[in-house]
Scaffold this active site. Structure first.
Site, short mmCIF file in Angstrom:
data_model
loop_
_atom_site.label_atom_id
_atom_site.label_comp_id
_atom_site.label_asym_id
_atom_site.label_seq_id
_atom_site.Cartn_x
_atom_site.Cartn_y
_atom_site.Cartn_z
N TYR A 131 0.81 -1.22 0.00
CA TYR A 131 0.00 0.00 0.00
C TYR A 131 0.85 1.28 0.00
CZ TYR A 131 -3.88 -2.95 1.75
OH TYR A 131 -4.85 -3.89 1.92
N ARG A 191 -2.28 -10.12 1.62
CA ARG A 191 -1.68 -8.81 1.81
C ARG A 191 -2.71 -7.68 1.70
NH1 ARG A 191 4.01 -8.78 1.78
NH2 ARG A 191 4.01 -6.59 1.16
N ASP A 192 -3.88 -8.01 1.20
CA ASP A 192 -4.94 -7.00 1.11
C ASP A 192 -6.04 -7.25 2.13
OD1 ASP A 192 -6.02 -4.68 -0.07
OD2 ASP A 192 -7.33 -5.86 -1.34
N PHE A 193 -5.85 -8.27 2.97
CA PHE A 193 -6.93 -8.68 3.86
C PHE A 193 -7.25 -7.59 4.89
CE2 PHE A 193 -9.30 -11.40 6.71
CZ PHE A 193 -9.86 -12.34 5.86
#
Lengths: 333, 107
Positions: free
Chosen positions: A285, B65-67
């Site tokens: 991110y 990784r997006d959880f």
């Protein structure tokens, strides 16, 4: 003569060593903020925090960082001792509040948040109007607010705090100088086909300039917001768009770095992409850059922080962090 | 008179219809919105569709990784714990999804 030669040799050796950039990075994790020394690229402190960290802002003297977590808590962190010294919950008067967008006010005692709210009344859910509100940092009490259209997710304070830019389906300019907050201008975003996820802006890392990427049906662009003047540069980028959550500016403002599944270098002068490499650790991110421009840091999403050589884009080091993360922010030591 | 698309055929169905007599619509289809939304009601993006033709194809890699990013803000609430309402302490239970997934406790 021998002393002079030795001194010259020492001077040359010192010159050959990379200069210490003197940065401190703050990894925004879950239940923790971890401090990374940017010279050694090692974790030097853990700051236990309640909640999933989402947004931070720092006081002008850089002594305190305010950390917004779980969309409802705000923690005050003393950056000298790396400890939480105060915490508030934005819920009050029977209302739960969820904050998407956080910026400190110029008065030093309050902050602004873009908030949604709800409460229950005799078993019925009551949903409040979305607002941008100013609240007391010591108590969480709402001081004043202005209704905004649905979808505001990020705030940037500009012109010394005299105005707020609220990013949602449009960019709403809010005047803070009068007794009541007021939306004084609206600049369409979705109405111009622009889709934006403005959770990352690196305003203090960039030296008072917010950087956010957006997409249209045909290209990716950057919104560059100068906090001091309030000026907004819209830079549409040429070439097939890369996918990116966040974009940070290099110190010389000639390049920018974007990250999602790849780390991408953006040439700001030519308004196009210079180079991309896959991030081996996976989707990330957050991206940041050392103050000397020599190293790029990629973190968040998963629990890794990868340090890259900014020139070659080769990974130099991978740190395993304590938790998954949302972002990585930079301050001078 | 406009013909109803669905008609009650037995007494139980007619009883259900009588219960709804006088009710006004109380829900709005998500498709009526100009942009899609989760329960977080922030500006949704569709970043994750990531329609590139070459590696990495598709959604976030790896999905773990997006959880947390999705949980905390209540994206995809049908597929993930809803971190705003029903699973507020999810980050304490499972701060590192790749390491702590065995601790997951949600329905």
């Amino acid at each position: 003569m021998r002393i002079v030669l030795a001194a010259l040799a020492l001077l040359a050796a010192a010159h050959a060593l990379p200069a210490a950039a003197g940065d401190r990075f703050y990894y925004l994790g879950y239940g923790v903020v971890q401090v990374v020394d940017g010279d050694a690229d090692t974790i030097v402190a853990d700051i236990p925090i309640k909640g999933a960290v989402r947004e931070v802002d720092v006081t002008p003297d850089r002594k305190f960082m305010y950390v917004a977590a779980n969309r409802r808590h705000v923690h005050k962190v003393d950056l000298a001792t790396n400890r939480v010294v105060a915490s508030i919950d934005l819920a009050s008067d029977g209302w739960e509040r969820f904050m998407f967008g956080f910026a400190l006010a110029a008065d030093g005692t309050s902050a602004y948040g873009a908030m949604m709210s709800r409460r229950a009344d005799k078993g019925e859910a009551i949903v409040g109007r979305p607002v941008v509100a100013q609240f007391d940092l010591a108590t969480g009490k709402i001081l004043r607010s202005v209704e905004v259209p649905w979808g505001v997710a990020h705030l940037v304070a500009v012109r010394g705090g005299a105005q707020l830019y609220a990013f949602g389906q449009a960019l709403y300019t809010i005047d803070t100088t009068q007794p009541e907050l007021a939306v004084v201008a609206t600049r369409p975003l979705a109405g111009r086909g622009m889709n934006i996820l403005p959770f990352w802006d690196y305003t203090f890392d960039n030296g008072g300039v917010a950087s956010m990427n957006y997409y249209t049906a045909t290209h990716m662009g950057l919104l560059i917001v100068d906090q001091k003047s309030g000026a907004i540069d819209d830079l549409p980028l040429r070439g097939d768009p890369v996918m990116a959550y966040s974009v940070v500016l290099a110190p010389d403002r000639k390049l920018a770095y974007a990250v999602m599944d790849e780390l991408t270098v953006i040439d700001l002068a030519r308004k196009t992409y210079a180079r991309s490499v896959p991030v081996a650790e996976g989707t990330s991110y957050g991206v940041n850059v050392s103050s000397d421009g020599r190293k790029v840091y990629v973190a968040g999403g998963g629990s890794t922080l990868t340090v890259y050589d900014a020139r070659t884009l080769k990974p130099l080091k991978v740190l395993q962090m304590a938790s998954d993360g949302m972002d990585l922010r930079r301050l001078p030591k | 008179m406009r013909k109803k698309a669905i008609q009650a055929l037995n007494e139980k169905a007619r009883a259900i219809e009588r219960l709804a007599d006088g009710e006004q619509p109380t829900a709005q289809a998500l498709t009526d919105r100009k942009v899609p939304q989760g329960c977080t009601t922030i500006f949704d993006t569709g970043w994750e569709t990531n329609p590139r033709p070459t590696y990495p194809v598709g959604n976030c890699q790896a999905s773990a990784r997006d959880f947390h990013g999705c949980v905390g803000d209540c994206w995809w609430p049908a597929q993930m714990p809803d971190g705003l309402t029903n699973h507020r302490e999810f980050d304490e239970q499972c701060p590192n999804v790749a390491r702590d997934w065995r601790n997951l406790k949600y329905d």
